[in-house]
Write an enzyme that holds these catalytic residues in place. Structure first.
Site, PDB file in Angstrom:
ATOM      1  N   CYS A   1       0.883  -1.025   0.003  1.00  7.72           N
ATOM      2  CA  CYS A   1       0.013  -0.010  -0.063  1.00  7.72           C
ATOM      3  C   CYS A   1       0.901   1.364  -0.165  1.00  7.72           C
ATOM      4  O   CYS A   1       1.588   1.384   1.009  1.00  7.72           O
ATOM      5  CB  CYS A   1      -0.938  -0.112   1.309  1.00  7.72           C
ATOM      6  SG  CYS A   1      -1.755   1.633   1.539  1.00  7.72           S
ATOM      7  N   GLU A   2       0.631   1.974  -0.923  1.00 12.16           N
ATOM      8  CA  GLU A   2       1.393   3.220  -0.933  1.00 12.16           C
ATOM      9  C   GLU A   2       1.149   4.257   0.016  1.00 12.16           C
ATOM     10  O   GLU A   2       2.015   5.275   0.234  1.00 12.16           O
ATOM     11  CB  GLU A   2       1.473   3.807  -2.081  1.00 12.16           C
ATOM     12  CG  GLU A   2      -0.038   4.475  -2.749  1.00 12.16           C
ATOM     13  CD  GLU A   2       0.182   5.103  -4.167  1.00 12.16           C
ATOM     14  OE1 GLU A   2      -0.710   6.135  -4.417  1.00 12.16           O
ATOM     15  OE2 GLU A   2       0.772   4.688  -5.080  1.00 12.16           O
ATOM     16  N   HIS A   3       0.005   4.222   0.708  1.00 12.07           N
ATOM     17  CA  HIS A   3      -0.477   5.144   1.894  1.00 12.07           C
ATOM     18  C   HIS A   3       0.272   4.914   3.062  1.00 12.07           C
ATOM     19  O   HIS A   3       0.556   6.013   3.952  1.00 12.07           O
ATOM     20  CB  HIS A   3      -1.773   5.031   2.037  1.00 12.07           C
ATOM     21  CG  HIS A   3      -2.575   5.482   0.864  1.00 12.07           C
ATOM     22  ND1 HIS A   3      -3.875   4.901   0.286  1.00 12.07           N
ATOM     23  CD2 HIS A   3      -2.223   6.465  -0.346  1.00 12.07           C
ATOM     24  CE1 HIS A   3      -4.343   5.414  -0.833  1.00 12.07           C
ATOM     25  NE2 HIS A   3      -3.300   6.312  -1.109  1.00 12.07           N
ATOM     26  N   HIS A   4       0.474   3.524   3.390  1.00 14.59           N
ATOM     27  CA  HIS A   4       1.136   3.363   4.643  1.00 14.59           C
ATOM     28  C   HIS A   4       2.325   2.569   4.579  1.00 14.59           C
ATOM     29  O   HIS A   4       2.999   1.993   5.626  1.00 14.59           O
ATOM     30  CB  HIS A   4       0.053   2.535   5.788  1.00 14.59           C
ATOM     31  CG  HIS A   4      -1.119   3.388   5.760  1.00 14.59           C
ATOM     32  ND1 HIS A   4      -2.216   3.218   5.241  1.00 14.59           N
ATOM     33  CD2 HIS A   4      -1.253   4.428   6.689  1.00 14.59           C
ATOM     34  CE1 HIS A   4      -3.059   4.122   5.778  1.00 14.59           C
ATOM     35  NE2 HIS A   4      -2.567   4.759   6.697  1.00 14.59           N
TER      36      HIS A   4
ATOM     37  N   GLN B   1      -4.982  -0.826  -4.993  1.00 19.14           N
ATOM     38  CA  GLN B   1      -5.648  -1.968  -5.519  1.00 19.14           C
ATOM     39  C   GLN B   1      -6.236  -1.464  -6.774  1.00 19.14           C
ATOM     40  O   GLN B   1      -6.391  -2.039  -7.913  1.00 19.14           O
ATOM     41  CB  GLN B   1      -6.609  -2.577  -4.617  1.00 19.14           C
ATOM     42  CG  GLN B   1      -7.269  -3.908  -5.313  1.00 19.14           C
ATOM     43  CD  GLN B   1      -8.080  -4.690  -4.152  1.00 19.14           C
ATOM     44  OE1 GLN B   1      -7.653  -4.558  -2.992  1.00 19.14           O
ATOM     45  NE2 GLN B   1      -8.786  -5.493  -4.666  1.00 19.14           N
TER      46      GLN B   1
ATOM     47  N   HIS C   1      -6.038  -5.853   3.085  1.00 18.73           N
ATOM     48  CA  HIS C   1      -5.138  -4.895   3.277  1.00 18.73           C
ATOM     49  C   HIS C   1      -4.767  -4.773   4.696  1.00 18.73           C
ATOM     50  O   HIS C   1      -5.552  -4.414   5.536  1.00 18.73           O
ATOM     51  CB  HIS C   1      -5.814  -3.663   2.766  1.00 18.73           C
ATOM     52  CG  HIS C   1      -5.843  -3.395   1.317  1.00 18.73           C
ATOM     53  ND1 HIS C   1      -5.293  -2.555   0.618  1.00 18.73           N
ATOM     54  CD2 HIS C   1      -6.990  -4.088   0.494  1.00 18.73           C
ATOM     55  CE1 HIS C   1      -5.716  -2.628  -0.798  1.00 18.73           C
ATOM     56  NE2 HIS C   1      -6.572  -3.716  -0.713  1.00 18.73           N
TER      57      HIS C   1
ATOM     58  N   CYS D   1      -3.144  -2.279   6.113  1.00 14.90           N
ATOM     59  CA  CYS D   1      -3.622  -1.051   6.792  1.00 14.90           C
ATOM     60  C   CYS D   1      -4.773  -1.012   7.561  1.00 14.90           C
ATOM     61  O   CYS D   1      -4.963  -0.278   8.242  1.00 14.90           O
ATOM     62  CB  CYS D   1      -3.317   0.090   5.711  1.00 14.90           C
ATOM     63  SG  CYS D   1      -4.321  -0.059   4.509  1.00 14.90           S
TER      64      CYS D   1
END
Length: 240
Positions: free
Chosen positions: A126-129, A169, A197, A199
């Protein structure tokens, strides 16, 4: 397993775990069984996105450990920055190659019906976390009017390389579908990805077991309700 697309019997349906596909293990820089994408070509010694800077990554991990209140010089953490750098070099190998290039090679089999590969294992970040999400991908296409197909393992590699990037995703699903459409120019494409996920599971709302399903449909499989229904019918029982 067979079905029909607009009244025509469909072609084969594969499961990536079946014997036909052979072992599909990505480790130490090797992707799949055919060997065309080993070493530097995949792991990104050079590439459009630049060179992986291991020294910089190690320094960043060391600083992160300090920021978290840890001592990076204690025995258990001394090698951690180097280990993490090597891990990220592998996890983000897809940044340094063109994933779509793996399906450039095609074969004239005069096959005009659906080709569907199910349950392709998928691991991404995940590019956010920067924590993992993982699950399976299902990829299908109706070949062009000449019946040209690509190798089955190549579609699994395509998913793997797009997954080896900082991702979301929804984008991953669309990238796989767009690559198949662009390189194979089929009459139709369908991609479905299901994933958990971490996250959501290990932080924040903390709902382990929750799964996200995304789809991307192109061409005939988008414009023809009956064609789309046939493809989705083949996936029944596989999509949770």
């Amino acid at each position: 397993m067979t079905g029909s697309i607009d009244g025509t019997p469909t072609g084969r349906m594969g499961n990536i775990e079946g014997d036909e596909f052979g072992p599909y293990v990505a480790s130490d820089g090797e992707f799949g069984r055919d060997g065309e994408l080993d070493g530097a070509d995949v792991l990104g010694e050079t590439g459009a996105a630049g060179v992986f800077d291991a020294a910089r990554a190690e320094k960043a991990v060391r600083e992160l450990l300090i920021a978290c209140g840890e001592d990076p010089d204690r025995e258990g953490l001394q090698e951690t920055p180097a280990r993490v750098a090597r891990a990220y070099r592998e996890l983000f190998a897809g940044l340094h190659t063109d994933p779509a290039a793996v399906i450039d090679r095609t074969f004239d089999e005069s096959h005009e019906e659906l080709v569907l590969i199910t349950d392709i294992p998928m691991f991404s970040t995940c590019e956010h976390h920067l924590v993992p999400f993982h699950g399976v991908a299902h990829v299908g296409y109706i070949p062009d009017e000449h019946g040209r197909v690509t190798g089955l393992s190549k579609l699994a590699r395509l998913v793997d390389l797009y997954a080896r990037r900082p991702q979301v995703q929804e984008r991953l699903t669309s990238q796989v579908a767009d690559a198949v459409e662009r390189r194979l120019q089929p009459r139709g494409v369908i991609v479905v990805v299901e994933a958990e996920h971490l996250c959501m599971a290990m932080r924040g709302i903390r709902k382990p077991g929750a799964r996200t399903t995304t789809s991307a449909v192109r061409g005939l499989l988008k414009s023809s309700a009956s064609s789309r229904a046939e493809a989705l019918d083949l996936l029944k029982g596989r999509i949770r």
